[in-house]
Structure formats: C-alpha cells, structure tokens
Design a protein around this motif. Structure first.
Motif, mmCIF file in Angstrom:
data_model
loop_
_atom_site.group_PDB
_atom_site.id
_atom_site.type_symbol
_atom_site.label_atom_id
_atom_site.label_comp_id
_atom_site.label_asym_id
_atom_site.label_seq_id
_atom_site.Cartn_x
_atom_site.Cartn_y
_atom_site.Cartn_z
ATOM 1 N N SER A 61 0.705 -1.367 -0.068
ATOM 2 C CA SER A 61 0.070 -0.124 0.110
ATOM 3 C C SER A 61 0.873 1.320 0.079
ATOM 4 C CB SER A 61 -0.971 0.101 1.152
ATOM 5 O OG SER A 61 -1.775 -1.115 1.261
ATOM 6 N N ALA A 62 1.913 1.156 0.821
ATOM 7 C CA ALA A 62 2.714 2.309 0.676
ATOM 8 C C ALA A 62 3.503 2.562 -0.380
ATOM 9 C CB ALA A 62 3.702 2.173 1.851
ATOM 10 N N PHE A 63 3.912 1.495 -0.987
ATOM 11 C CA PHE A 63 4.667 1.500 -2.319
ATOM 12 C C PHE A 63 3.616 2.193 -3.456
ATOM 13 C CE2 PHE A 63 7.955 -1.582 -0.899
ATOM 14 C CZ PHE A 63 9.304 -0.623 -1.174
ATOM 15 N N SER A 64 2.472 1.540 -3.548
ATOM 16 C CA SER A 64 1.473 2.139 -4.564
ATOM 17 C C SER A 64 1.220 3.509 -4.242
ATOM 18 C CB SER A 64 0.249 1.305 -4.242
ATOM 19 O OG SER A 64 0.341 -0.109 -4.522
ATOM 20 N N ARG A 65 1.002 3.934 -2.997
ATOM 21 C CA ARG A 65 0.828 5.279 -2.757
ATOM 22 C C ARG A 65 2.208 6.232 -3.280
ATOM 23 N NH1 ARG A 65 2.108 8.033 2.994
ATOM 24 N NH2 ARG A 65 1.928 10.159 2.353
ATOM 25 N N ALA A 267 7.731 -4.033 -3.694
ATOM 26 C CA ALA A 267 7.714 -2.953 -4.441
ATOM 27 C C ALA A 267 7.312 -3.515 -6.058
ATOM 28 C CB ALA A 267 9.349 -2.539 -4.689
ATOM 29 N N ALA A 268 7.578 -4.579 -6.424
ATOM 30 C CA ALA A 268 7.257 -5.173 -7.671
ATOM 31 C C ALA A 268 5.747 -5.351 -7.582
ATOM 32 C CB ALA A 268 7.846 -6.488 -7.939
ATOM 33 N N ALA A 269 5.089 -5.852 -6.641
ATOM 34 C CA ALA A 269 3.662 -6.187 -6.753
ATOM 35 C C ALA A 269 3.170 -4.561 -6.936
ATOM 36 C CB ALA A 269 3.337 -6.882 -5.319
ATOM 37 N N ALA A 270 3.683 -3.635 -6.115
ATOM 38 C CA ALA A 270 2.813 -2.368 -6.243
ATOM 39 C C ALA A 270 3.089 -1.807 -7.494
ATOM 40 C CB ALA A 270 3.468 -1.400 -5.111
ATOM 41 N N ILE A 271 3.975 -1.926 -8.259
ATOM 42 C CA ILE A 271 4.252 -1.419 -9.678
ATOM 43 C C ILE A 271 3.183 -2.100 -10.597
ATOM 44 C CG2 ILE A 271 5.778 -1.213 -11.712
ATOM 45 C CD1 ILE A 271 8.175 -1.063 -9.646
ATOM 46 N N ALA A 286 8.703 5.316 -10.829
ATOM 47 C CA ALA A 286 8.986 4.624 -9.894
ATOM 48 C C ALA A 286 10.419 4.315 -9.356
ATOM 49 C CB ALA A 286 9.199 3.129 -10.731
ATOM 50 N N ASP A 287 11.346 5.046 -9.770
ATOM 51 C CA ASP A 287 12.641 5.363 -9.093
ATOM 52 C C ASP A 287 12.534 6.480 -8.108
ATOM 53 O OD1 ASP A 287 15.562 5.155 -9.277
ATOM 54 O OD2 ASP A 287 15.632 7.132 -9.500
ATOM 55 N N ALA A 288 11.594 7.547 -8.143
ATOM 56 C CA ALA A 288 11.343 8.387 -7.248
ATOM 57 C C ALA A 288 10.627 7.725 -6.074
ATOM 58 C CB ALA A 288 10.592 9.544 -7.656
ATOM 59 N N ALA A 289 9.702 7.037 -6.416
ATOM 60 C CA ALA A 289 8.940 5.933 -5.212
ATOM 61 C C ALA A 289 9.793 5.376 -4.541
ATOM 62 C CB ALA A 289 7.587 5.327 -6.169
ATOM 63 N N MET A 290 10.663 4.575 -4.955
ATOM 64 C CA MET A 290 11.518 3.863 -4.022
ATOM 65 C C MET A 290 12.317 4.610 -3.176
ATOM 66 S SD MET A 290 10.968 0.904 -5.420
ATOM 67 C CE MET A 290 9.319 1.302 -5.945
ATOM 68 N N ALA A 291 12.510 6.032 -3.806
ATOM 69 C CA ALA A 291 13.538 6.727 -2.554
ATOM 70 C C ALA A 291 12.460 7.386 -1.610
ATOM 71 C CB ALA A 291 14.162 7.786 -3.312
ATOM 72 N N ASP A 292 11.321 7.498 -1.934
ATOM 73 C CA ASP A 292 10.461 8.521 -1.105
ATOM 74 C C ASP A 292 9.426 7.612 -0.129
ATOM 75 O OD1 ASP A 292 11.337 10.842 -2.356
ATOM 76 O OD2 ASP A 292 9.803 11.002 -3.643
#
Length: 447
Positions: A61-65, A267-271, A286-292
């Motif tokens: 959920s956090a990765f999806s957001r 992370a992969a499931a969220a993407i 996706a790159d920005a999301a991984m960092a944030d």
C-alpha cells in the motif's frame, strides 16, 4: 510522556467502543445495511486498489501510494490498525503532493454521521471505522483509493467494493487461524474472496505453493486478468539497483528506502498493481517512489527520541510490528543482512497478543538474537503475559527474560552491554500495539 486530552474524533471512537464490540464477527450483512443507509458511498469512490494478504499489505500500500504520488496523483489510503493515533487509518489525498492524515474535525464529523446512520444497531467498531473511510473517500475528490483489508478477505468489511480497479493478494502464511482456517490453502481461499469477476488481480510472491495455486485457480475461475510474481513480473537486485521486469520491459530503479530484501517483491507487486489499475508508471516515477516510500513501524530505525536516549550509547534501535511466523522470517532475514554489513549483537524486546503464534516468530531468530526481553502490551487487553512469552522464546531456542516495560528492557540491555566494544542492535517487535507504544514513548508518532 505528557498525557494529553483526547481529540474530538478519539472521544467519539471511545464512546463507540463502549457501545459496540471491538472483536471480529465475520459477516457483511451489518456493513451492507449501514452503507445502504448512508447512500452506498463505497459505490462512489475513485478507482480502488484493494489489498489483502497475511504479510506485506501495508508495504505494498505504501509503495502504491508513493508510485501514484510520484505521478502527481492524489491518493486516499485506508489502513489498519493504527500505531499511535486513530487518524493514521485515514490518509487524505492531496493533488500534486503527499497525502496527509485526516484533520480531526473532518474525521469527527464523518464518525458522527456514520454513528447516527447506524442508530444504535448491532455492529462492530471496525465496521463503523471502515464505513467512515467510505464516507470520507466518497466526499473528498481524489484520483485513487488504496484500501487495505483488515482480516481475511471474503467476509472482511472492506469487501463491499464490487468493481475494484485491481485486487492485490500479498504473501499468505498462517495467522488468525481461528477465523480463517488452519491451513494456508484455506487462508488463501478467504483472501481470494476480494477478487471480483473480470477485475484485474495481482498475486504477490507466495512462500507456499498451495496458497499460490488457490489464488491462481480462483482468478482463472472468475476470468480475472491476473499477474503472478515470478511468472508475469519479477524484481531482483543487481549491482546495487532494483531491477523490475514485466511483459512491457525492464525498469532500472533505486533500491527501496524500506529495509529488507522482502521489500523488492513488495515494490514489484505495487508497480504491477498500479499499472493493472490503469495508471501509467514511468521509470522516473518508480525510481522516485523507491526513494520516497515510507511505512512507519515496519523495520523503522529510530535515530532520535526518548527511547533512543535510554538505549546504550551508539546502539541501533529498530521497531517492527510483524507478529506471525512469516513476518518473523523476513524480519530475521533483514536483521541478518544488517549483521553481514555491520556486525552487532542483536537483542530483542518483544511483546505479542495471545492470538498469535510466538514459537514460530521466535524460531526465526534462533542463532541470530543474543537474548530476548519480553514485555507486556499495555495498550491491549489481549496481550500475552511476558513470562509465558519468554517461555515460548526459550522453547524456540532464544534466551529470554520477562520484564515489566520497554524502559526496564532498555535498562537491562544497557547493563548487559556495558563495556562491550561494539554497541548492540536492538529490535522492538512482535506486535503493532507494542510498536505503537514505542513510537508514542519515543515521541515519534507517524505523521
């Protein structure tokens, strides 16, 4: 800590808890009756990403957001339980920015209207709180809703959304056996209950083939387009980067900010879920999301605060709310990874509810943790006695001692490590309730 007066929303929730049961009573009848009275707000939501699973629901959920917000989308998020404040269950989307926890006056107003619509009829508090999420999310515009299942799936009170943009089923293992069944395939069948005919389904990495088979069979029977980790999409680390791949190609991304190798699959499931829900996901997003990405209370390192000051000098202090054998395995793996990079003696401070399986949780730390200290969970009346919990830890091969509080456990670790050349690594875990208490005592609640 300084005691503060409860907020207006908290006061209302406390009143509701006095009138209605807090426990589980698995049925959708009461929920549908209440939502009908409220005008069926669940039918007026933005596209819904509905997330179930034993472990990893919160992380995906956090990765999806983070992914959606990296693309400028506004995202409402409903998760449970909260760690410190009830408001954490309701994150309101902000156009072009990060969502914020609901304002107290807004939450209090929605709770009041939901309680009035229920008119004193039999219902659980969780159902009232979930109905409140539907009211809030239907009235405040947003681009998407991320809706986390509370328990199970088929009869969970979030399972009233008939046309989700995507259903996501994360790793399934044993938990809540009294309600969901004592075999992973039975639990998988309950979780699969959130799948809706012809609606897309993303199946996360599954530790048990029996569960994976049930999920795939259900998706095929319902004619759901489905995407299975390891088959239709995958992620792995390469040269210090996260590589994601699906049928459309590769993405070369920063490693997730959330610690632990298990987060690569989350992370992969969220993407894949965000894409399946109809949203564009670029490599830059996706790159920005991984960092944030952020998800409090899950392998979160505390670097300042009251508890940090009580820990031994230069110690690492971590918290994680994982509370079942599957969670114990991934947390222990993450701790082992830290040990490989920077060796430190690992001490556990653990508390658990009496509905969990302590032996399996502690077994994951056998040979890794130097000692465990078990403490009560004061914020729940279902906390396991620290003496009983310590016995479970010992049976699992982890030396353990029962104590009365987090402060006493930290003092014991200070005493045992005094003079040691290497400061310890300390993990507070075993329960989201304990982690919530730790974050509150530390002065670092989620925001």
């Amino acid at each position: 800590m300084i005691d503060k007066a409860p907020s207006e929303a908290e006061r209302i929730i406390n009143e509701l808890m006095g009138l209605h049961p807090k426990g589980f009573d698995m049925t959708l009848g009461r929920m549908r009756r209440l939502l009908e009275t409220l005008g069926n707000p669940q039918d007026r939501l933005p596209p819904v990403i509905h997330v179930a699973g034993t472990n990893g629901k919160g992380s995906v959920s956090a990765f999806s957001r983070a992914l959606l917000e990296a693309g400028g989308k506004s995202v409402h998020v409903h998760t449970s339980p909260h760690l410190v404040n009830w408001h954490e269950r309701y994150r309101i989307g902000v156009t072009g920015g990060r969502g914020r926890l609901v304002e107290d006056a807004v939450l209090a107003d929605a709770l009041t209207r939901v309680a009035k619509a229920n008119d004193g009829q039999a219902i659980t508090v969780f159902e009232l709180l979930t109905a409140t999420a539907f009211v809030l999310f239907s009235e405040i515009p947003a681009d998407a809703v991320i809706l986390e299942v509370g328990m199970g799936g088929r009869l969970d009170c979030t399972n009233v959304v008939d046309d989700p943009a995507v259903s996501v089923i994360m790793p399934i293992s044993l938990d809540h056996q009294a309600y969901l069944g004592d075999r992973v395939e039975l639990i998988a069948a309950e979780k699969a209950g959130i799948m809706k005919k012809s609606c897309p389904v993303v199946i996360g990495q599954q530790p048990y083939e029996e569960a994976r088979d049930v999920l795939i069979e259900t998706a095929e029977r319902l004619r759901c387009p489905h995407f299975v980790f390891g088959q239709d999409y995958i992620s792995f680390e390469e040269h210090g980067r996260l590589i994601y791949q699906d049928e459309t190609g590769l993405m070369d991304l920063a490693l997730p900010r959330l610690p632990g190798r298990h987060q690569y699959a989350n992370a992969a499931a969220a993407i894949r879920a965000v894409k399946a829900a109809g949203f564009t996901v670029t490599e830059a997003m996706a790159d920005a999301a991984m960092a944030d990405v952020e998800w409090p209370g899950r392998l979160q390192r505390l670097t300042w605060g009251h508890l940090v000051r009580q820990a031994p000098a230069n110690a690492e202090l971590w918290v994680d709310g994982g509370h079942n054998p599957g969670a114990g395995e991934v947390i222990a793996e993450a701790m082992a990874g830290l040990e490989e990079r920077q060796p430190r003696p690992l001490y556990l401070i653990a508390g658990m509810l009496n509905t969990k399986e302590p032996l399996g949780y502690f077994k994951a730390f056998e040979g890794l943790a130097k000692q465990a200290f078990t403490v009560p969970i004061d914020s729940s009346d279902a906390g396991l006695d620290p003496v009983v919990l310590a016995n479970f830890a010992c049976d699992a091969g982890v030396i353990a001692e029962p104590l009365s509080s987090l402060a006493e456990a930290l003092a014991a670790i200070r005493e045992r490590t005094a003079g040691d050349p290497i400061p310890p690594r300390i993990l507070i875990g075993g329960s989201l309730y304990l982690v919530g208490s730790a974050l509150a005592e530390n002065g670092t609640p989620p925001k």
